[in-house]
Design an enzyme around this catalytic site. Structure first.
Site, PDB file in Angstrom:
ATOM      1  N   TYR A  19     -11.602   8.183  -2.918  1.00 56.21           N
ATOM      2  CA  TYR A  19     -11.121   8.341  -1.543  1.00 56.21           C
ATOM      3  C   TYR A  19      -9.924   9.280  -1.430  1.00 56.21           C
ATOM      4  O   TYR A  19      -9.831  10.071  -0.474  1.00 56.21           O
ATOM      5  CB  TYR A  19     -10.831   6.974  -0.917  1.00 56.21           C
ATOM      6  CG  TYR A  19      -9.531   6.321  -1.334  1.00 56.21           C
ATOM      7  CD1 TYR A  19      -8.492   6.159  -0.436  1.00 56.21           C
ATOM      8  CD2 TYR A  19      -9.352   5.841  -2.638  1.00 56.21           C
ATOM      9  CE1 TYR A  19      -7.302   5.552  -0.810  1.00 56.21           C
ATOM     10  CE2 TYR A  19      -8.184   5.231  -3.014  1.00 56.21           C
ATOM     11  CZ  TYR A  19      -7.155   5.097  -2.111  1.00 56.21           C
ATOM     12  OH  TYR A  19      -5.983   4.510  -2.489  1.00 56.21           O
ATOM     13  N   HIS A  61      -7.277  -6.425  -1.026  1.00 52.35           N
ATOM     14  CA  HIS A  61      -6.153  -5.488  -0.925  1.00 52.35           C
ATOM     15  C   HIS A  61      -5.128  -5.850   0.149  1.00 52.35           C
ATOM     16  O   HIS A  61      -3.928  -5.706  -0.068  1.00 52.35           O
ATOM     17  CB  HIS A  61      -6.706  -4.089  -0.656  1.00 52.35           C
ATOM     18  CG  HIS A  61      -5.668  -3.021  -0.580  1.00 52.35           C
ATOM     19  ND1 HIS A  61      -4.865  -2.677  -1.660  1.00 52.35           N
ATOM     20  CD2 HIS A  61      -5.277  -2.207   0.435  1.00 52.35           C
ATOM     21  CE1 HIS A  61      -4.046  -1.687  -1.306  1.00 52.35           C
ATOM     22  NE2 HIS A  61      -4.277  -1.401  -0.045  1.00 52.35           N
ATOM     23  N   TYR A 105      -1.273  11.311   1.669  1.00 56.12           N
ATOM     24  CA  TYR A 105      -2.127  11.571   0.503  1.00 56.12           C
ATOM     25  C   TYR A 105      -2.097  13.050   0.119  1.00 56.12           C
ATOM     26  O   TYR A 105      -2.191  13.390  -1.058  1.00 56.12           O
ATOM     27  CB  TYR A 105      -3.568  11.161   0.803  1.00 56.12           C
ATOM     28  CG  TYR A 105      -3.751   9.681   1.037  1.00 56.12           C
ATOM     29  CD1 TYR A 105      -3.997   8.820  -0.028  1.00 56.12           C
ATOM     30  CD2 TYR A 105      -3.692   9.139   2.321  1.00 56.12           C
ATOM     31  CE1 TYR A 105      -4.180   7.458   0.182  1.00 56.12           C
ATOM     32  CE2 TYR A 105      -3.874   7.788   2.536  1.00 56.12           C
ATOM     33  CZ  TYR A 105      -4.112   6.948   1.466  1.00 56.12           C
ATOM     34  OH  TYR A 105      -4.283   5.601   1.677  1.00 56.12           O
ATOM     35  N   ASP A 136       0.836  -1.194   0.000  1.00 57.76           N
ATOM     36  CA  ASP A 136       0.000   0.000   0.000  1.00 57.76           C
ATOM     37  C   ASP A 136       0.880   1.257   0.000  1.00 57.76           C
ATOM     38  O   ASP A 136       1.748   1.378  -0.860  1.00 57.76           O
ATOM     39  CB  ASP A 136      -0.975  -0.063   1.191  1.00 57.76           C
ATOM     40  CG  ASP A 136      -2.037   1.005   1.179  1.00 57.76           C
ATOM     41  OD1 ASP A 136      -3.005   0.892   0.406  1.00 57.76           O
ATOM     42  OD2 ASP A 136      -1.904   1.988   1.940  1.00 57.76           O
TER      43      ASP A 136
END
Length: 316
Positions: free
Chosen positions: A150, A295, A230, A101
């Site tokens: 997201y 995931h 992010y 991830d």
């Protein structure tokens, strides 16, 4: 967990918590969002039993590692700087790298900036994403997936944190770890409780104790540190212009599930299987697609992932 030791090391101006077990060549594990060193609990136990020194940090902003308040303290250069300092503190020149991830994204940056420190890389879920010099990544995500994607929803400081505060932390962790809807993750404005395809009971690979552990750490640290990764995606794009067109020159094995939200997002499967991935990562040795796996494959399919890691790294 049995035999796993914990300590704090000073790296790159912050205090970093690491979990470790075993002796031998170092295998470094980097977690994603919303996770911790704990995501690698199965790998730490197995890899250490095979004659390796397994090391898994809480990354900057997570768990028991410091969380600087400035958003711009979470660029790829900061995180890679932390990892290089961690490797230095372990007293070795290079390590085997395993990452998932956001950890996988940092792993690619690590291989791009400092390939001399990585013997081989086992990457889970997120393939190398070459820099598009013409489009900022988040701008492209808005255009392709819409405002409820997201990553787009995570951009405004404080907003998603306020939404998360309305829900129970264990509920948030459970939703992220167990959702099995393929395709780009959409986070409805109605709130995380309305996320589709979340099972009513925990899957066999995840226990109530696991969820409680994650929640206890996020109740302490909050989610802002992880969300700030992010919020630096576009800034990372600006900072890495010098690496446009660069290849990854490290031996790589890539493992993902056929239900993974990244693998099933627009263009990713074609990139991985159509030859472009191999062109960008010329030492890509193998791609493994796990059937019926979503995931968080390092937890859902832990034994299979363990075997793939060991079979790959023992060659080097």
């Amino acid at each position: 967990m049995e035999g796993i030791e914990h300590r704090t090391v000073k790296v790159n101006g912050i205090n970093m918590h690491i979990a470790e077990k075993g002796e031998g060549p170092i295998v470094l594990f980097l977690h994603g969002f919303p996770e911790l060193w704990y995501s690698w609990r199965h790998q730490i136990q197995y890899i250490s039993s095979q004659g390796y020194h397994a090391v898994a940090p809480d990354l900057r902003g997570y768990g028991d590692t410091d969380a600087p308040t400035s958003i711009t303290s979470y660029t790829c250069f900061h995180i890679v700087g932390d990892i290089i300092a961690l490797i230095d503190s372990l007293g070795v020149e290079n390590v085997y790298l395993v990452a998932h991830d956001w950890g996988a994204l940092i792993g690619w940056y690590l291989c791009l900036f400092r390939p001399d420190r990585i013997k081989a890389y086992v990457c889970l879920s997120v393939p190398y994403m070459p820099r598009n010099p013409n489009v900022k990544p988040v701008d492209g995500m808005h255009a392709v997936y819409g405002d409820d994607y997201y990553i787009c929803r995570f951009q405004e400081p404080g907003k998603i944190e306020a939404e998360f505060a309305k829900a129970d932390t264990e509920e948030i962790i459970t939703t992220f770890l167990t959702v099995r809807k393929p395709g780009p993750p959409i986070l409805p404005k109605e709130g995380i409780r309305s996320t589709p395809n979340v099972p009513n009971t925990l899957p066999s690979w995840l226990t109530k104790e696991d969820i409680t552990y994650y929640a206890s750490k996020f109740n302490k640290s909050g989610f802002t540190g992880g969300l700030n990764y992010y919020r630096n995606i576009n800034l990372n794009w600006e900072l890495t212009g010098a690496w446009s067109g660069a290849q990854i020159k490290v031996p790589v094995k890539f493992i993902t599930g056929d239900l993974d939200v990244v693998y099933t997002s627009l263009g990713t499967k074609e990139y991985i299987e159509g030859g472009a991935f191999k062109k960008d990562v010329p030492f890509l040795e193998e791609v493994v697609i796990q059937q019926g796996v979503a995931h968080f494959n390092n937890q859902e399919a832990a034994e299979d992932v363990n075997n793939h890691i060991y079979e790959f790294i023992k060659k080097f």
